[in-house]
Design a protein around this motif. Sequence first.
Motif, PDB file in Angstrom:
ATOM      1  N   THR B  16       0.835  -1.203   0.000  1.00 35.01           N
ATOM      2  CA  THR B  16       0.000   0.000   0.000  1.00 35.01           C
ATOM      3  C   THR B  16       0.872   1.256   0.000  1.00 35.01           C
ATOM      4  O   THR B  16       2.064   1.207   0.298  1.00 35.01           O
ATOM      5  CB  THR B  16      -0.889   0.066   1.264  1.00 35.01           C
ATOM      6  N   LEU B  17       0.209   2.380  -0.299  1.00 36.43           N
ATOM      7  CA  LEU B  17       0.903   3.669  -0.287  1.00 36.43           C
ATOM      8  C   LEU B  17       1.372   4.010   1.129  1.00 36.43           C
ATOM      9  O   LEU B  17       2.498   4.489   1.320  1.00 36.43           O
ATOM     10  CB  LEU B  17      -0.044   4.761  -0.824  1.00 36.43           C
ATOM     11  N   ASP B  18       0.507   3.741   2.120  1.00 38.86           N
ATOM     12  CA  ASP B  18       0.878   4.041   3.507  1.00 38.86           C
ATOM     13  C   ASP B  18       2.133   3.261   3.918  1.00 38.86           C
ATOM     14  O   ASP B  18       3.037   3.803   4.551  1.00 38.86           O
ATOM     15  CB  ASP B  18      -0.274   3.698   4.461  1.00 38.86           C
ATOM     16  N   GLU B  19       2.145   1.999   3.526  1.00 39.69           N
ATOM     17  CA  GLU B  19       3.298   1.158   3.865  1.00 39.69           C
ATOM     18  C   GLU B  19       4.568   1.710   3.192  1.00 39.69           C
ATOM     19  O   GLU B  19       5.648   1.740   3.796  1.00 39.69           O
ATOM     20  CB  GLU B  19       3.016  -0.271   3.372  1.00 39.69           C
ATOM     21  N   THR B  20       4.404   2.169   1.952  1.00 36.92           N
ATOM     22  CA  THR B  20       5.543   2.725   1.216  1.00 36.92           C
ATOM     23  C   THR B  20       6.056   3.986   1.903  1.00 36.92           C
ATOM     24  O   THR B  20       7.269   4.158   2.086  1.00 36.92           O
ATOM     25  CB  THR B  20       5.121   3.069  -0.238  1.00 36.92           C
ATOM     26  N   CYS B  21       5.127   4.867   2.299  1.00 35.63           N
ATOM     27  CA  CYS B  21       5.526   6.119   2.960  1.00 35.63           C
ATOM     28  C   CYS B  21       6.237   5.836   4.283  1.00 35.63           C
ATOM     29  O   CYS B  21       7.238   6.494   4.613  1.00 35.63           O
ATOM     30  CB  CYS B  21       4.303   7.006   3.202  1.00 35.63           C
ATOM     31  N   ALA B  22       5.727   4.866   5.026  1.00 35.30           N
ATOM     32  CA  ALA B  22       6.347   4.517   6.308  1.00 35.30           C
ATOM     33  C   ALA B  22       7.778   4.022   6.072  1.00 35.30           C
ATOM     34  O   ALA B  22       8.712   4.389   6.793  1.00 35.30           O
ATOM     35  CB  ALA B  22       5.514   3.449   7.015  1.00 35.30           C
ATOM     36  N   MET B  23       7.933   3.206   5.035  1.00 37.21           N
ATOM     37  CA  MET B  23       9.249   2.670   4.692  1.00 37.21           C
ATOM     38  C   MET B  23      10.216   3.803   4.316  1.00 37.21           C
ATOM     39  O   MET B  23      11.356   3.847   4.784  1.00 37.21           O
ATOM     40  CB  MET B  23       9.069   1.721   3.507  1.00 37.21           C
ATOM     41  N   LEU B  24       9.721   4.753   3.508  1.00 37.48           N
ATOM     42  CA  LEU B  24      10.553   5.884   3.082  1.00 37.48           C
ATOM     43  C   LEU B  24      10.936   6.747   4.278  1.00 37.48           C
ATOM     44  O   LEU B  24      12.081   7.206   4.385  1.00 37.48           O
ATOM     45  CB  LEU B  24       9.803   6.740   2.048  1.00 37.48           C
ATOM     46  N   ALA B  25       9.981   6.980   5.185  1.00 40.32           N
ATOM     47  CA  ALA B  25      10.244   7.816   6.367  1.00 40.32           C
ATOM     48  C   ALA B  25      11.324   7.183   7.240  1.00 40.32           C
ATOM     49  O   ALA B  25      12.234   7.863   7.722  1.00 40.32           O
ATOM     50  CB  ALA B  25       8.952   8.007   7.162  1.00 40.32           C
ATOM     51  N   GLU B  26      11.215   5.867   7.412  1.00 42.08           N
ATOM     52  CA  GLU B  26      12.170   5.151   8.245  1.00 42.08           C
ATOM     53  C   GLU B  26      13.577   5.218   7.628  1.00 42.08           C
ATOM     54  O   GLU B  26      14.565   5.477   8.325  1.00 42.08           O
ATOM     55  CB  GLU B  26      11.704   3.694   8.355  1.00 42.08           C
ATOM     56  N   ARG B  27      13.647   5.004   6.324  1.00 38.82           N
ATOM     57  CA  ARG B  27      14.937   5.061   5.627  1.00 38.82           C
ATOM     58  C   ARG B  27      15.534   6.468   5.733  1.00 38.82           C
ATOM     59  O   ARG B  27      16.721   6.633   5.993  1.00 38.82           O
ATOM     60  CB  ARG B  27      14.776   4.701   4.145  1.00 38.82           C
ATOM     61  N   GLU B  28      14.681   7.467   5.509  1.00 39.14           N
ATOM     62  CA  GLU B  28      15.125   8.865   5.511  1.00 39.14           C
ATOM     63  C   GLU B  28      15.652   9.252   6.902  1.00 39.14           C
ATOM     64  O   GLU B  28      16.674   9.932   7.023  1.00 39.14           O
ATOM     65  CB  GLU B  28      13.964   9.767   5.083  1.00 39.14           C
ATOM     66  N   ALA B  29      14.942   8.785   7.950  1.00 39.27           N
ATOM     67  CA  ALA B  29      15.349   9.104   9.320  1.00 39.27           C
ATOM     68  C   ALA B  29      16.743   8.549   9.611  1.00 39.27           C
ATOM     69  O   ALA B  29      17.532   9.155  10.338  1.00 39.27           O
ATOM     70  CB  ALA B  29      14.327   8.536  10.308  1.00 39.27           C
ATOM     71  N   ILE B 144      -0.295  20.385 -11.369  1.00 41.12           N
ATOM     72  CA  ILE B 144       0.096  20.264  -9.967  1.00 41.12           C
ATOM     73  C   ILE B 144       0.642  18.845  -9.796  1.00 41.12           C
ATOM     74  O   ILE B 144       0.017  17.886 -10.229  1.00 41.12           O
ATOM     75  CB  ILE B 144      -1.127  20.425  -9.038  1.00 41.12           C
ATOM     76  N   ILE B 145       1.809  18.738  -9.166  1.00 41.35           N
ATOM     77  CA  ILE B 145       2.382  17.426  -8.908  1.00 41.35           C
ATOM     78  C   ILE B 145       2.078  17.081  -7.443  1.00 41.35           C
ATOM     79  O   ILE B 145       2.488  17.817  -6.539  1.00 41.35           O
ATOM     80  CB  ILE B 145       3.908  17.417  -9.144  1.00 41.35           C
ATOM     81  N   GLU B 146       1.343  15.998  -7.236  1.00 42.41           N
ATOM     82  CA  GLU B 146       0.982  15.600  -5.876  1.00 42.41           C
ATOM     83  C   GLU B 146       2.003  14.629  -5.317  1.00 42.41           C
ATOM     84  O   GLU B 146       2.264  13.589  -5.923  1.00 42.41           O
ATOM     85  CB  GLU B 146      -0.381  14.897  -5.878  1.00 42.41           C
ATOM     86  N   VAL B 147       2.578  14.989  -4.185  1.00 41.82           N
ATOM     87  CA  VAL B 147       3.527  14.075  -3.539  1.00 41.82           C
ATOM     88  C   VAL B 147       3.014  13.709  -2.154  1.00 41.82           C
ATOM     89  O   VAL B 147       2.278  14.467  -1.531  1.00 41.82           O
ATOM     90  CB  VAL B 147       4.952  14.695  -3.434  1.00 41.82           C
ATOM     91  N   GLN B 148       3.408  12.522  -1.696  1.00 41.89           N
ATOM     92  CA  GLN B 148       2.890  12.021  -0.419  1.00 41.89           C
ATOM     93  C   GLN B 148       4.038  11.531   0.443  1.00 41.89           C
ATOM     94  O   GLN B 148       5.030  10.987  -0.044  1.00 41.89           O
ATOM     95  CB  GLN B 148       1.929  10.865  -0.715  1.00 41.89           C
TER      96      GLN B 148
END
Lengths: 161, 296
Positions: B16-29, B144-148
């Motif tokens: 899911t998108l939420d799972e992807t965002c969580a993964m990206l946030a964790e990597r970024e942190a 408009i480019i939508e980013v999440q």
Amino acid sequence: MKVALKVNGVQRHVDMAPLARLLDALRGPLGLTGTKEGCGEGECGSCAVFLDGVPVNACLVPIGQCDGCEVVTVEGLAAAGHLAPLQACMAEHGGAQCGICTPGMLIAAEALLRRNPDPTPVEVRTAIAGNLCRCTGYERIVQSVLHAAHELRSTEKGAAE
Amino acid sequence: MSLVDLPRYEFARPATLDETCAMLAEREAKREKTVLLAGGTDFMVQVSQGKLASDPLPLVVDIGRLDELRGVRLDGSRLRIGAAVTYLELQRDPIVREYAPLVAQMTHDIGGPTIQARGTLGGNLATASPAGDGIAAIAAYDPIIEVQSVRGRRRIPMAELQTGYKATTRAGDELIVAIELPLPAHGAAWCWRKVGTRLAQAISKVALGAVAEVSGGKVGRIGLAIASVGPTTSLLPRTRALVTATPLANLTAATVDAVVAEDVSPIDDVRSTREYRVHTAKAVVRGFLRELGAPV
């Protein structure tokens, strides 16, 4: 990474690095060397295969994205040891010379004929625009595809009557 | 690169998108590098040629199948295109063909059919190459480019997306979800003009996307964007301003050429020269304005 995919109608499994290319899987563990590697960077189209019904360059598809997918290669075009009409026409009308581009040409042409059984020469050229051939000058390939289209239409018409 | 030499990239296919965002946030942190993978038409070439920075190895995240990045939707006068919709899907989509014909036309000139089957607008925008044909086409609509990200959804106007050569304002934990095109009046004039060594496969020397609403000999809204004439997609602000401020009949080739020359900053490279690109940029813009009725 373990990947399960259907290849030419048969369920197969490979265990490869996720960014190994679909092309490597086909020519390596799956033993299907009909698909050729030309440029390896998406320019020449000689590695074209159907992925879930759409022609793609197998050199640009990581195997990690193929789990659960259906792949048809040039080997899947022929049935029971007989060349498909498209393949036979390529051989008969000089569409194949050195043969490196031929599997990709066949996939591109097959994709065209599935959607458009009566293409114009320009439509054939557009359909094979992503496939490079250094032998034929393309004319014989275009003629081969047009012959095959004609033959397939006649067969279908015959079957309908 | 042979399989033996292929670095052991880690690979993830979040559902899911939420799972992807969580993964990206964790990597970024943790300041770990992540590569988002959709159609792979650019990325896989870099991998095969060993050009991808592999120390440390990035995590490769497949986002090509995420439902939230798929589909095309018409919402009043806005067309929303999922970031992972392929060029082939755009080409065949009846809504895109009817309401954004420029976008549908552009897809025919991206690579060949096998590239069109895999490439996506989201990928083109994220790669942010100035030569991106897809970007030039959609930029004509001022999208408009939508980013999440886990921080929420952000809407980036096209003019604020690119900051330099292959650089954007998208943060490391954000992914492009969709492109929203504010559509011009139905039936508005448009043109797509790609100039390259050949149409299929070739990377553009110059590519123009353009839309315009014309009424009573004057241009109301105009969108112009050219690929391959600067470090970012050129949005030709001075040319747009001139064209909307001047009745079409009063435009001259000289005034148009002068503003186009100010709006572009091409370089000499393997594909073309600065001189040819400036000349061609002027020619394609004037070609569009002639279609609108300007004597240029």
